[in-house]
Each structure stands twice: as structure tokens, then as C-alpha cells.
Design a protein around this motif. Structure first.
Motif, short mmCIF file in Angstrom:
data_model
loop_
_atom_site.label_atom_id
_atom_site.label_comp_id
_atom_site.label_asym_id
_atom_site.label_seq_id
_atom_site.Cartn_x
_atom_site.Cartn_y
_atom_site.Cartn_z
N THR A 6 0.81 -1.11 0.02
CA THR A 6 0.01 -0.04 -0.18
C THR A 6 0.80 1.38 -0.12
O THR A 6 0.31 2.16 -0.65
CB THR A 6 -0.91 0.07 1.12
OG1 THR A 6 -1.63 -1.16 1.47
CG2 THR A 6 -1.84 1.09 1.23
N ALA A 7 1.81 1.33 0.78
CA ALA A 7 2.81 2.48 1.00
C ALA A 7 3.51 2.61 -0.38
O ALA A 7 3.53 4.06 -0.80
CB ALA A 7 3.91 2.03 1.83
N LEU A 10 1.10 4.34 -2.73
CA LEU A 10 0.83 5.50 -2.31
C LEU A 10 1.87 6.42 -2.84
O LEU A 10 1.47 7.63 -3.56
CB LEU A 10 0.46 5.50 -0.95
CG LEU A 10 -0.28 6.88 -0.26
CD1 LEU A 10 -1.61 7.16 -0.90
CD2 LEU A 10 -0.39 6.59 1.27
N PHE A 22 7.52 18.04 -0.79
CA PHE A 22 8.37 17.18 0.24
C PHE A 22 8.66 15.97 -0.71
O PHE A 22 8.74 15.11 -0.26
CB PHE A 22 7.28 16.76 1.21
CG PHE A 22 7.82 16.96 2.78
CD1 PHE A 22 8.60 15.58 3.40
CD2 PHE A 22 7.48 17.99 3.48
CE1 PHE A 22 9.31 15.78 4.48
CE2 PHE A 22 8.19 17.84 4.61
CZ PHE A 22 8.92 16.84 5.33
N ASP A 26 2.91 14.48 0.16
CA ASP A 26 2.19 15.54 0.93
C ASP A 26 1.63 15.06 1.94
O ASP A 26 0.94 16.00 2.68
CB ASP A 26 1.88 16.58 -0.05
CG ASP A 26 0.53 15.98 -0.47
OD1 ASP A 26 0.13 14.79 -0.37
OD2 ASP A 26 -0.21 16.91 -1.12
N ARG A 27 1.65 13.58 2.14
CA ARG A 27 1.05 13.05 3.24
C ARG A 27 1.82 12.35 3.80
O ARG A 27 2.73 11.76 3.67
CB ARG A 27 -0.27 12.31 2.70
CG ARG A 27 -1.48 13.44 2.25
CD ARG A 27 -2.47 12.66 1.49
NE ARG A 27 -3.48 13.42 1.18
CZ ARG A 27 -4.61 14.12 1.92
NH1 ARG A 27 -4.76 13.59 3.05
NH2 ARG A 27 -5.24 14.84 1.40
N VAL A 28 1.31 11.39 5.12
CA VAL A 28 2.12 10.90 6.02
C VAL A 28 1.78 9.36 5.43
O VAL A 28 1.02 8.74 4.94
CB VAL A 28 1.73 10.87 7.35
CG1 VAL A 28 2.20 9.59 8.33
CG2 VAL A 28 1.95 11.99 8.17
N LEU A 29 3.06 8.63 4.98
CA LEU A 29 2.98 7.29 4.46
C LEU A 29 3.22 6.47 5.76
O LEU A 29 4.00 6.91 6.69
CB LEU A 29 4.06 7.26 3.50
CG LEU A 29 4.04 8.46 2.37
CD1 LEU A 29 5.08 8.18 1.32
CD2 LEU A 29 2.72 8.43 1.56
N LEU A 30 3.10 4.93 5.35
CA LEU A 30 3.49 4.16 6.29
C LEU A 30 4.87 4.14 6.59
O LEU A 30 5.50 4.03 7.75
CB LEU A 30 2.97 2.76 6.11
CG LEU A 30 1.67 2.27 6.58
CD1 LEU A 30 1.47 0.90 5.74
CD2 LEU A 30 1.74 2.38 8.11
N HIS A 32 7.02 6.61 6.73
CA HIS A 32 7.47 7.44 7.69
C HIS A 32 7.65 7.04 9.12
O HIS A 32 8.26 7.59 9.79
CB HIS A 32 6.55 8.61 7.74
CG HIS A 32 6.72 9.52 6.58
ND1 HIS A 32 5.51 9.78 5.53
CD2 HIS A 32 7.70 10.13 5.92
CE1 HIS A 32 5.83 10.66 4.89
NE2 HIS A 32 7.33 10.82 4.85
N GLY A 33 7.19 5.68 9.41
CA GLY A 33 7.23 5.05 10.70
C GLY A 33 8.31 3.84 10.84
O GLY A 33 8.52 3.09 11.77
N LEU A 42 11.34 12.81 7.48
CA LEU A 42 10.25 13.64 8.18
C LEU A 42 11.07 14.29 9.38
O LEU A 42 10.77 15.36 9.60
CB LEU A 42 9.28 12.64 8.82
CG LEU A 42 8.12 13.14 9.27
CD1 LEU A 42 7.43 13.85 8.19
CD2 LEU A 42 7.05 12.13 10.03
N ARG A 45 13.26 17.22 7.66
CA ARG A 45 12.69 18.46 6.93
C ARG A 45 11.44 18.80 7.67
O ARG A 45 10.98 19.96 7.21
CB ARG A 45 12.12 17.63 5.76
CG ARG A 45 13.49 17.27 4.86
CD ARG A 45 13.22 17.73 3.36
NE ARG A 45 13.30 16.29 2.61
CZ ARG A 45 12.85 16.43 1.16
NH1 ARG A 45 12.34 17.52 0.71
NH2 ARG A 45 12.76 15.25 0.56
N LEU A 46 10.81 18.30 8.71
CA LEU A 46 9.80 18.69 9.31
C LEU A 46 9.88 19.07 10.54
O LEU A 46 9.77 20.17 11.27
CB LEU A 46 8.31 17.68 9.06
CG LEU A 46 7.16 18.49 9.32
CD1 LEU A 46 5.80 17.89 8.57
CD2 LEU A 46 6.58 18.39 10.78
N PHE A 47 10.21 17.93 11.29
CA PHE A 47 10.30 18.24 12.89
C PHE A 47 11.35 19.09 13.22
O PHE A 47 11.10 20.11 14.17
CB PHE A 47 10.44 16.67 13.51
CG PHE A 47 9.10 16.17 13.76
CD1 PHE A 47 7.94 16.57 14.39
CD2 PHE A 47 8.78 14.89 13.02
CE1 PHE A 47 6.61 16.10 14.52
CE2 PHE A 47 7.61 14.18 13.17
CZ PHE A 47 6.46 14.76 13.80
#
Lengths: 361, 361
Positions: A6-7, A10, A22, A26-30, A32-33, A42, A45-47
């Protein structure tokens, strides 16, 4: 495996459809974990741009903070959410894992773990007997590790808005002055040591999910490593860095060290301790054990002259019986991990790119 | 409101069908997250038997721990998961709330908040722009409150196994020696002080969910109270206890104090600071403002002789402008909160029994 697929779908969908603020999503993907490259992306570039500061930017497994009034040590702080499924698995459960994972993040920074806080997000409908088993399991794990659960919280979300139980543990410990382990401290010539067999936790979880059966049962290695790290630090003053190779496995831990220290890492495939059952399960599922999560293992970078003595000391501890030197830090191919295969060739071991094993911890 | 109804149906279903090891339910209900009686039941019957110890058993909003080597203060530790929906609401968002809620749990224990850890559980598909806004909002809130986010973690769960974003924050601070606030310290004769209008946060959330519109917009009161608590503690040495009346509202906070201190509490209805818009919204939705969550207010129990001076001091602070004495601690009806109504009668104000406003924080 379907989640991983799925990831990937996506990612390609998003690559085609969005203006890519990004790099393609532009959305959280699996992924990212995953603890791999997307996780790092993540964070960087974001936190960090949003929340970064001198302590957070170091990207260690634990924060090391100066506490006003405390002269003898620095305060170590770490936090982790646990979302593993299934919540009970061979060798452990989400409660034990939540204690061990956080204790270990303190331990690999050279901290003595003292206190835990535990926050529960429960899905409406979770059997209370399951919750009780998990809480009792946490208590047993905390007692074994010598830490006390001093603070807690419980929230409940409506059915279908959570998944049985998520646990966030935060650990607080003390790092005695004089100890300065850091993923940025590896130097060419150092040796890479692992405390035991790799991939056990991840393959135990996957074998349950995929319904695999082996002659020898696959069991999670989940364990608190603070006893082992204390022994290591007492018996050896040449340890530069330690990391527990959880999500993203040994490869991610070593890639992080290589990047933070500006060095290369050379692994020797035949030196990697690996259970036959884990090897077999990895082959069936097409997984590389270097990317599979461990929950009771650590990687240490140590001065070459002390590596053998360190391994000997580790082998006197039940959690270090299979300790081994698995490679070396080199001045070449900075920021990159390379493995010498059994057949004699070499291959790059990059960080995990997507998501191999979602919700493994 | 539908969630609340679901919880009620579930309770009655379970009452009829299970052997009731747990007084009528054997699964987690939405009400277990209410901050009211069901939450207390879960803590006292499940979490404390499993995880209890001297620190946890005190059931303060923050743990107060002796840290080896630290002479001048005790370490304060608190943790909270935030699952509010919607994640953006008038006056704030889940990120601000996650900083304020944890800072406030430290502050009401007399601690100076220093460090925060933040753990994110993200649902696959969350827009990164939302995540960025939330992270930036946390940073702004942390900076205002004078705390540093030193540790973090991110996990991702598959679509439909979470709800956009859950944030768990853990706060660490210092309680100077000599400060010993406790919910068990209220004495008959003491006064009950509130720092401002009640019910603002809960009604702001409910007005969004229910699509209510008023002439004056309802806004969450989410705010960090540590500046106010420092001022209070500097200007008054007769403060026995403080609590921030979040989930379960003023009624739960006072019931907890009444139970822990073995005293009665008598509230005066007409003294309760209440915005007209909150009052109107409560009337429309059939809610009692005493049970509605606040996120930038505190309750203080103070020696009678110092109550007026304390209120005067509080009113010099922007977050204490509407501070008021709203009642007294009495020797009668121990463990019970009673309110004298405007009409002259009295009524018992019990703890919230079920779930009035799910996922309010």
C-alpha cells in the motif's frame, strides 16, 4: 506485507499528483514510521525545522540535559510510542516492549534508567483482561529493569479510531559525568560489536502475522539491556557509541552512526550472529535480516584494541552470550555502510527506503 | 453526543451479558477516558493493583521524585496523551494543547517546567501541512511557556487504525524544596479559588462538533499556567493544593481533592465565573459547565486568611483576570462536593459518571 505494498502504491500516486513540497509526498506514509530513510526525512525536513534545538538536533536515542542543581550527572530523557500488532506475540507483549524499548534507549546512551511514565491510548472495546495482562507485564518488566513507573495517563478513543492499545513510555535516567557516548564519536579503526543474534523480534512478529511455523519457535528477543550496558561500561573505557537496532534494524543503526560520525562502516556477513529459524523465515518472506527489528540487542562502536576484551566481558552476561565483532569503522566511503558477503563480494547496505515491517514496535 | 450514547448502550449491554469481574463491564468504555468516575475506577481497580507504588499511588497530576545527587529540589514528571478532535479548533490545536496540558500538570504541582518529550502517532494519510502547523504550534507554545522539547518519536499506523494524529507529551520539571502542594492537603476552613471562567475549552470543541454559532465566538482557553502559578506561589505561602480542571471539569478536580483530603467542598453557584456564550451553549446542549473541560484554568485551595490577597495577586496576571473565590472547604459531608444554588438550595455535585464529552483533550 500488504501494508508495505500500500505504501509503495501511495508513493507513486503522490509522485504523480502533487506539487511535491516534500520530494514526492505531501501526506504521511506508512514508511514514515519505518525508522529508515523516510523517517529520517520527516525528522530532518519537518520536525527539526519546527521543533529543533541544541539537544533535539543531536538525534541521539536519548536527550542529555543539564539539570539545574545537579552536579554529578546529566539527565537523560527519551520517549517512544508503541503501536505493535499483534499486542501479544511469542516472547512478549506490547507492555514489556514499551518498558524495554524505553529502558534500552536510555541504556545505550550510558544512562542509568530510573523512572518511567506510561500513557495509554485505548480503543473502546479492548477487553479489560488484556489491559490487565499488559499492565502486569509492564510492572514485571519494570521491576526486572530496576525502574519505577511514576506517572501515567489513560485516554479512550472510539471504536475504529485506534487499534486496541497504543502505549507511550517516557524514560528518565542519569548519565554520570565522564560518560559521553555519541553516535557522532565513531572513528576509523574502531570495531563494530553486536550483542547477539539479529532479527529475532521482527521475525517473531512476522511469523505470527503470516502464520509461519518452524521447528524452532521464533521468539521476540525483547529485553532490558541496562544490566548489559552497565557491565560493558564498567569493563571497557573505549566504547564510543551504542545504539539499539530496533525499527530499521542493524542497517539503520549503522547508517545513522556512519552519517553522524562522517565515517564508513564495513560489515562482515559471516560474522553476523543469526538464528537458523530467523534465517529461514527471512528467506521465505524475502526479507534481509539487517533490516529486521531487534528489541533486546545493541550495537557498540569500540576502540579496536579493546574489542576482544569487550566481547569477552559481554559473553559473561545472559544477554551478551552471542556477542561478536561484526565489522569495522573505516575512513573510506564516508556515510555509507558496506557488507563483505560470504561469497567475497561487497555490497552497499543503504538505509531502509520504504516500510518493510509496519508496526513492528 | 452520539459517542456518549454509544457508551451508555454498551454499559447496559455488558451489564446484562458478562460475569462482571469489574462491576458491570469487562471492556474499555468511552467513559474510561472521561476523567470522571469510570476513569477513577480503572485507575484504582486495574492500574494501581498492577503498577502501583509509593509515587504513583498518590494520584497527583505529577510525580514528585527524589533524584540521586540533586539536593535542592525534587524532580516532577507528568505524561498525557492528547486525542482531541477536531485537531484544529477555535483558540488552538492539538499541538498547543499537548504542550499546555503537560506544562500545566507540572505547574499545579508547584514545579518549574523545564523539558518536554513529544511522541506522535500519525495515521497514514495525514497531510504533512497539518503536521507542520501542529509542530510549529507546539514550538511556539513551548517557547512561550519557557520549556524545551528535547526528545521525540514518530510512529505511523495504517489508515483506519488511528485518527489523524495523537500526541503524547511528557513533562519534566523541578519542585524546589519547601513546596509541598498536594490534593491531600485541603483543610476545613480553606477557600476554593478558580483562576477564571470555566468551561471555555470544552464548549469551544463542542460548538465546532455540533456546528453551533453564537454572537461571541467560543474559544478554547488553552494556555500555559506556569507563569501564573509562579506568581501565586511567590505571593502566597498558604496555598495547599492546585489542580487544572481538564477532563471532568471543576467537579472532578474538586471531588478528587475532597476524596484525597477527606474533607467536604461547598461551592457557591453565583460566584462561578462563566461566559455568557458558554452558559448559552451549555443550556442548548444540556451540559453542566462544572463538568466541562478547561485547558487554561486552575483551582487552588488556600488558607482562608490569604484567599482575598491571592485573588488580588492573580488578577494582576493576564490568565488570572477573572480569578474568584468560589467556595470553601468544610468538615461536613467528607468526600463530597455540594453547590449552593442561586435559588438558595443545595445539590450534590458528584464526579462525572459516564462520558459527557469524549476526546475533548
Amino acid at each position: 506485507m500488504s501494508d508495505s505494498a500500500t505504501a509503495k502504491v501511495l508513493v507513486s500516486e503522490l509522485l504523480g499528483s502533487c506539487p511535491a513540497p516534500f520530494a514526492g509526498y505531501d501526506r504521511v506514509l506508512l514508511g514514515h514510521g519505518s525508522g529508515g530513510r523516510l523517517s529520517a526525512d520527516l525528522v530532518s525536513r519537518l520536525f527539526l525545522p519546527a521543533l529543533g534545538n541544541e539537544v533535539l538536533n543531536r538525534l541521539e536515542d536519548q536527550a542529555s540535559c543539564v539539570l539545574p542543581g545537579l552536579e554529578s550527572a546529566r539527565l537523560a530523557i527519551t520517549t517512544d510510542s508503541f503501536v505493535v500488532r499483534p499486542i501479544f506475540f511469542p516472547g512478549g507483549d506490547i507492555g514489556r516492549l514499551a518498558v524495554h524499548g524505553t529502558v534500552n534507549d536510555l541504556a545505550v546512551g550510558g544512562a542509568t534508567p530510573l523512572f518511567l511514565a506510561a500513557a495509554f491510548i485505548l480503543e473502546e472495546g479492548l477487553p479489560l483482561d488484556d489491559l490487565r495482562r499488559i499492565a502486569e507485564s509492564m510492572q514485571a518488566a519494570a521491576a526486572e529493569a530496576g525502574v519505577t513507573v511514576v506517572a501515567g495517563d489513560t485516554k479512550v478513543v472510539d471504536r475504529g479510531k485506534g487499534d486496541q492499545i497504543f502505549i507511550t513510555t517516557t524514560g528518565i535516567g542519569l548519565i554520570p559525568h565522564g560518560r559521553a557516548l555519541s553516535v557522532a564519536s565513531a572513528r576509523p579503526g574502531d570495531r563494530v560489536v553486536v550483542s547477539g543474534t539479529i532479527g529475532d523480534h521482527g521475525m517473531a512478529i512476522m511469523s505470527v502475522r503470516e502464520g509461519l511455523e518452524f521447528e524452532t519457535a521464533l521468539e521476540s528477543d525483547t529485553a532490558a539491556l541496562n544490566g548489559l550496558t552497565e557491565l560493558m561500561l564498567r569493563s571497557c573505557d573505549g566504547i564510543r557509541a551504542m545504539r539499539d537496532p530496533t525499527r530499521g534494524g542493524v542497517s539503520s543503526a549503522l547508517n545513522e552512526i556512519a552519517a553522524a560520525s562522517g565515517v564508513g562502516v564495513e560489515l562482515v556477513e559471516r560474522a553476523l550472529p543469526l538464528r537458523d529459524s530467523v534465517k529461514a523465515a527471512c528467506e521465505i518472506l524475502g526479507l534481509d535480516p539487517l533490516y529486521v527489528a531487534n528489541e533486546g540487542k545493541l550495537i557498540a562502536i569500540v576502540a579496536a584494541a579493546q574489542a576482544d576484551d569487550l566481547v569477552s566481558a559481554m559473553r559473561t552476561h545472559p544477554l551478551g552470550r552471542d556477542a561478536a565483532v561484526i565489522g569495522a569503522v573505516v575512513a573510506e566511503h564516508r556515510g555509507t555502510v558496506v557488507m563483505k558477503s560470504v561469497a567475497g563480494g561487497s555490497r552497499i547496505v543503504p538505509m531502509l527506503a520504504g516500510e518493510q515491517l509496519p508496526r513492528i514496535c
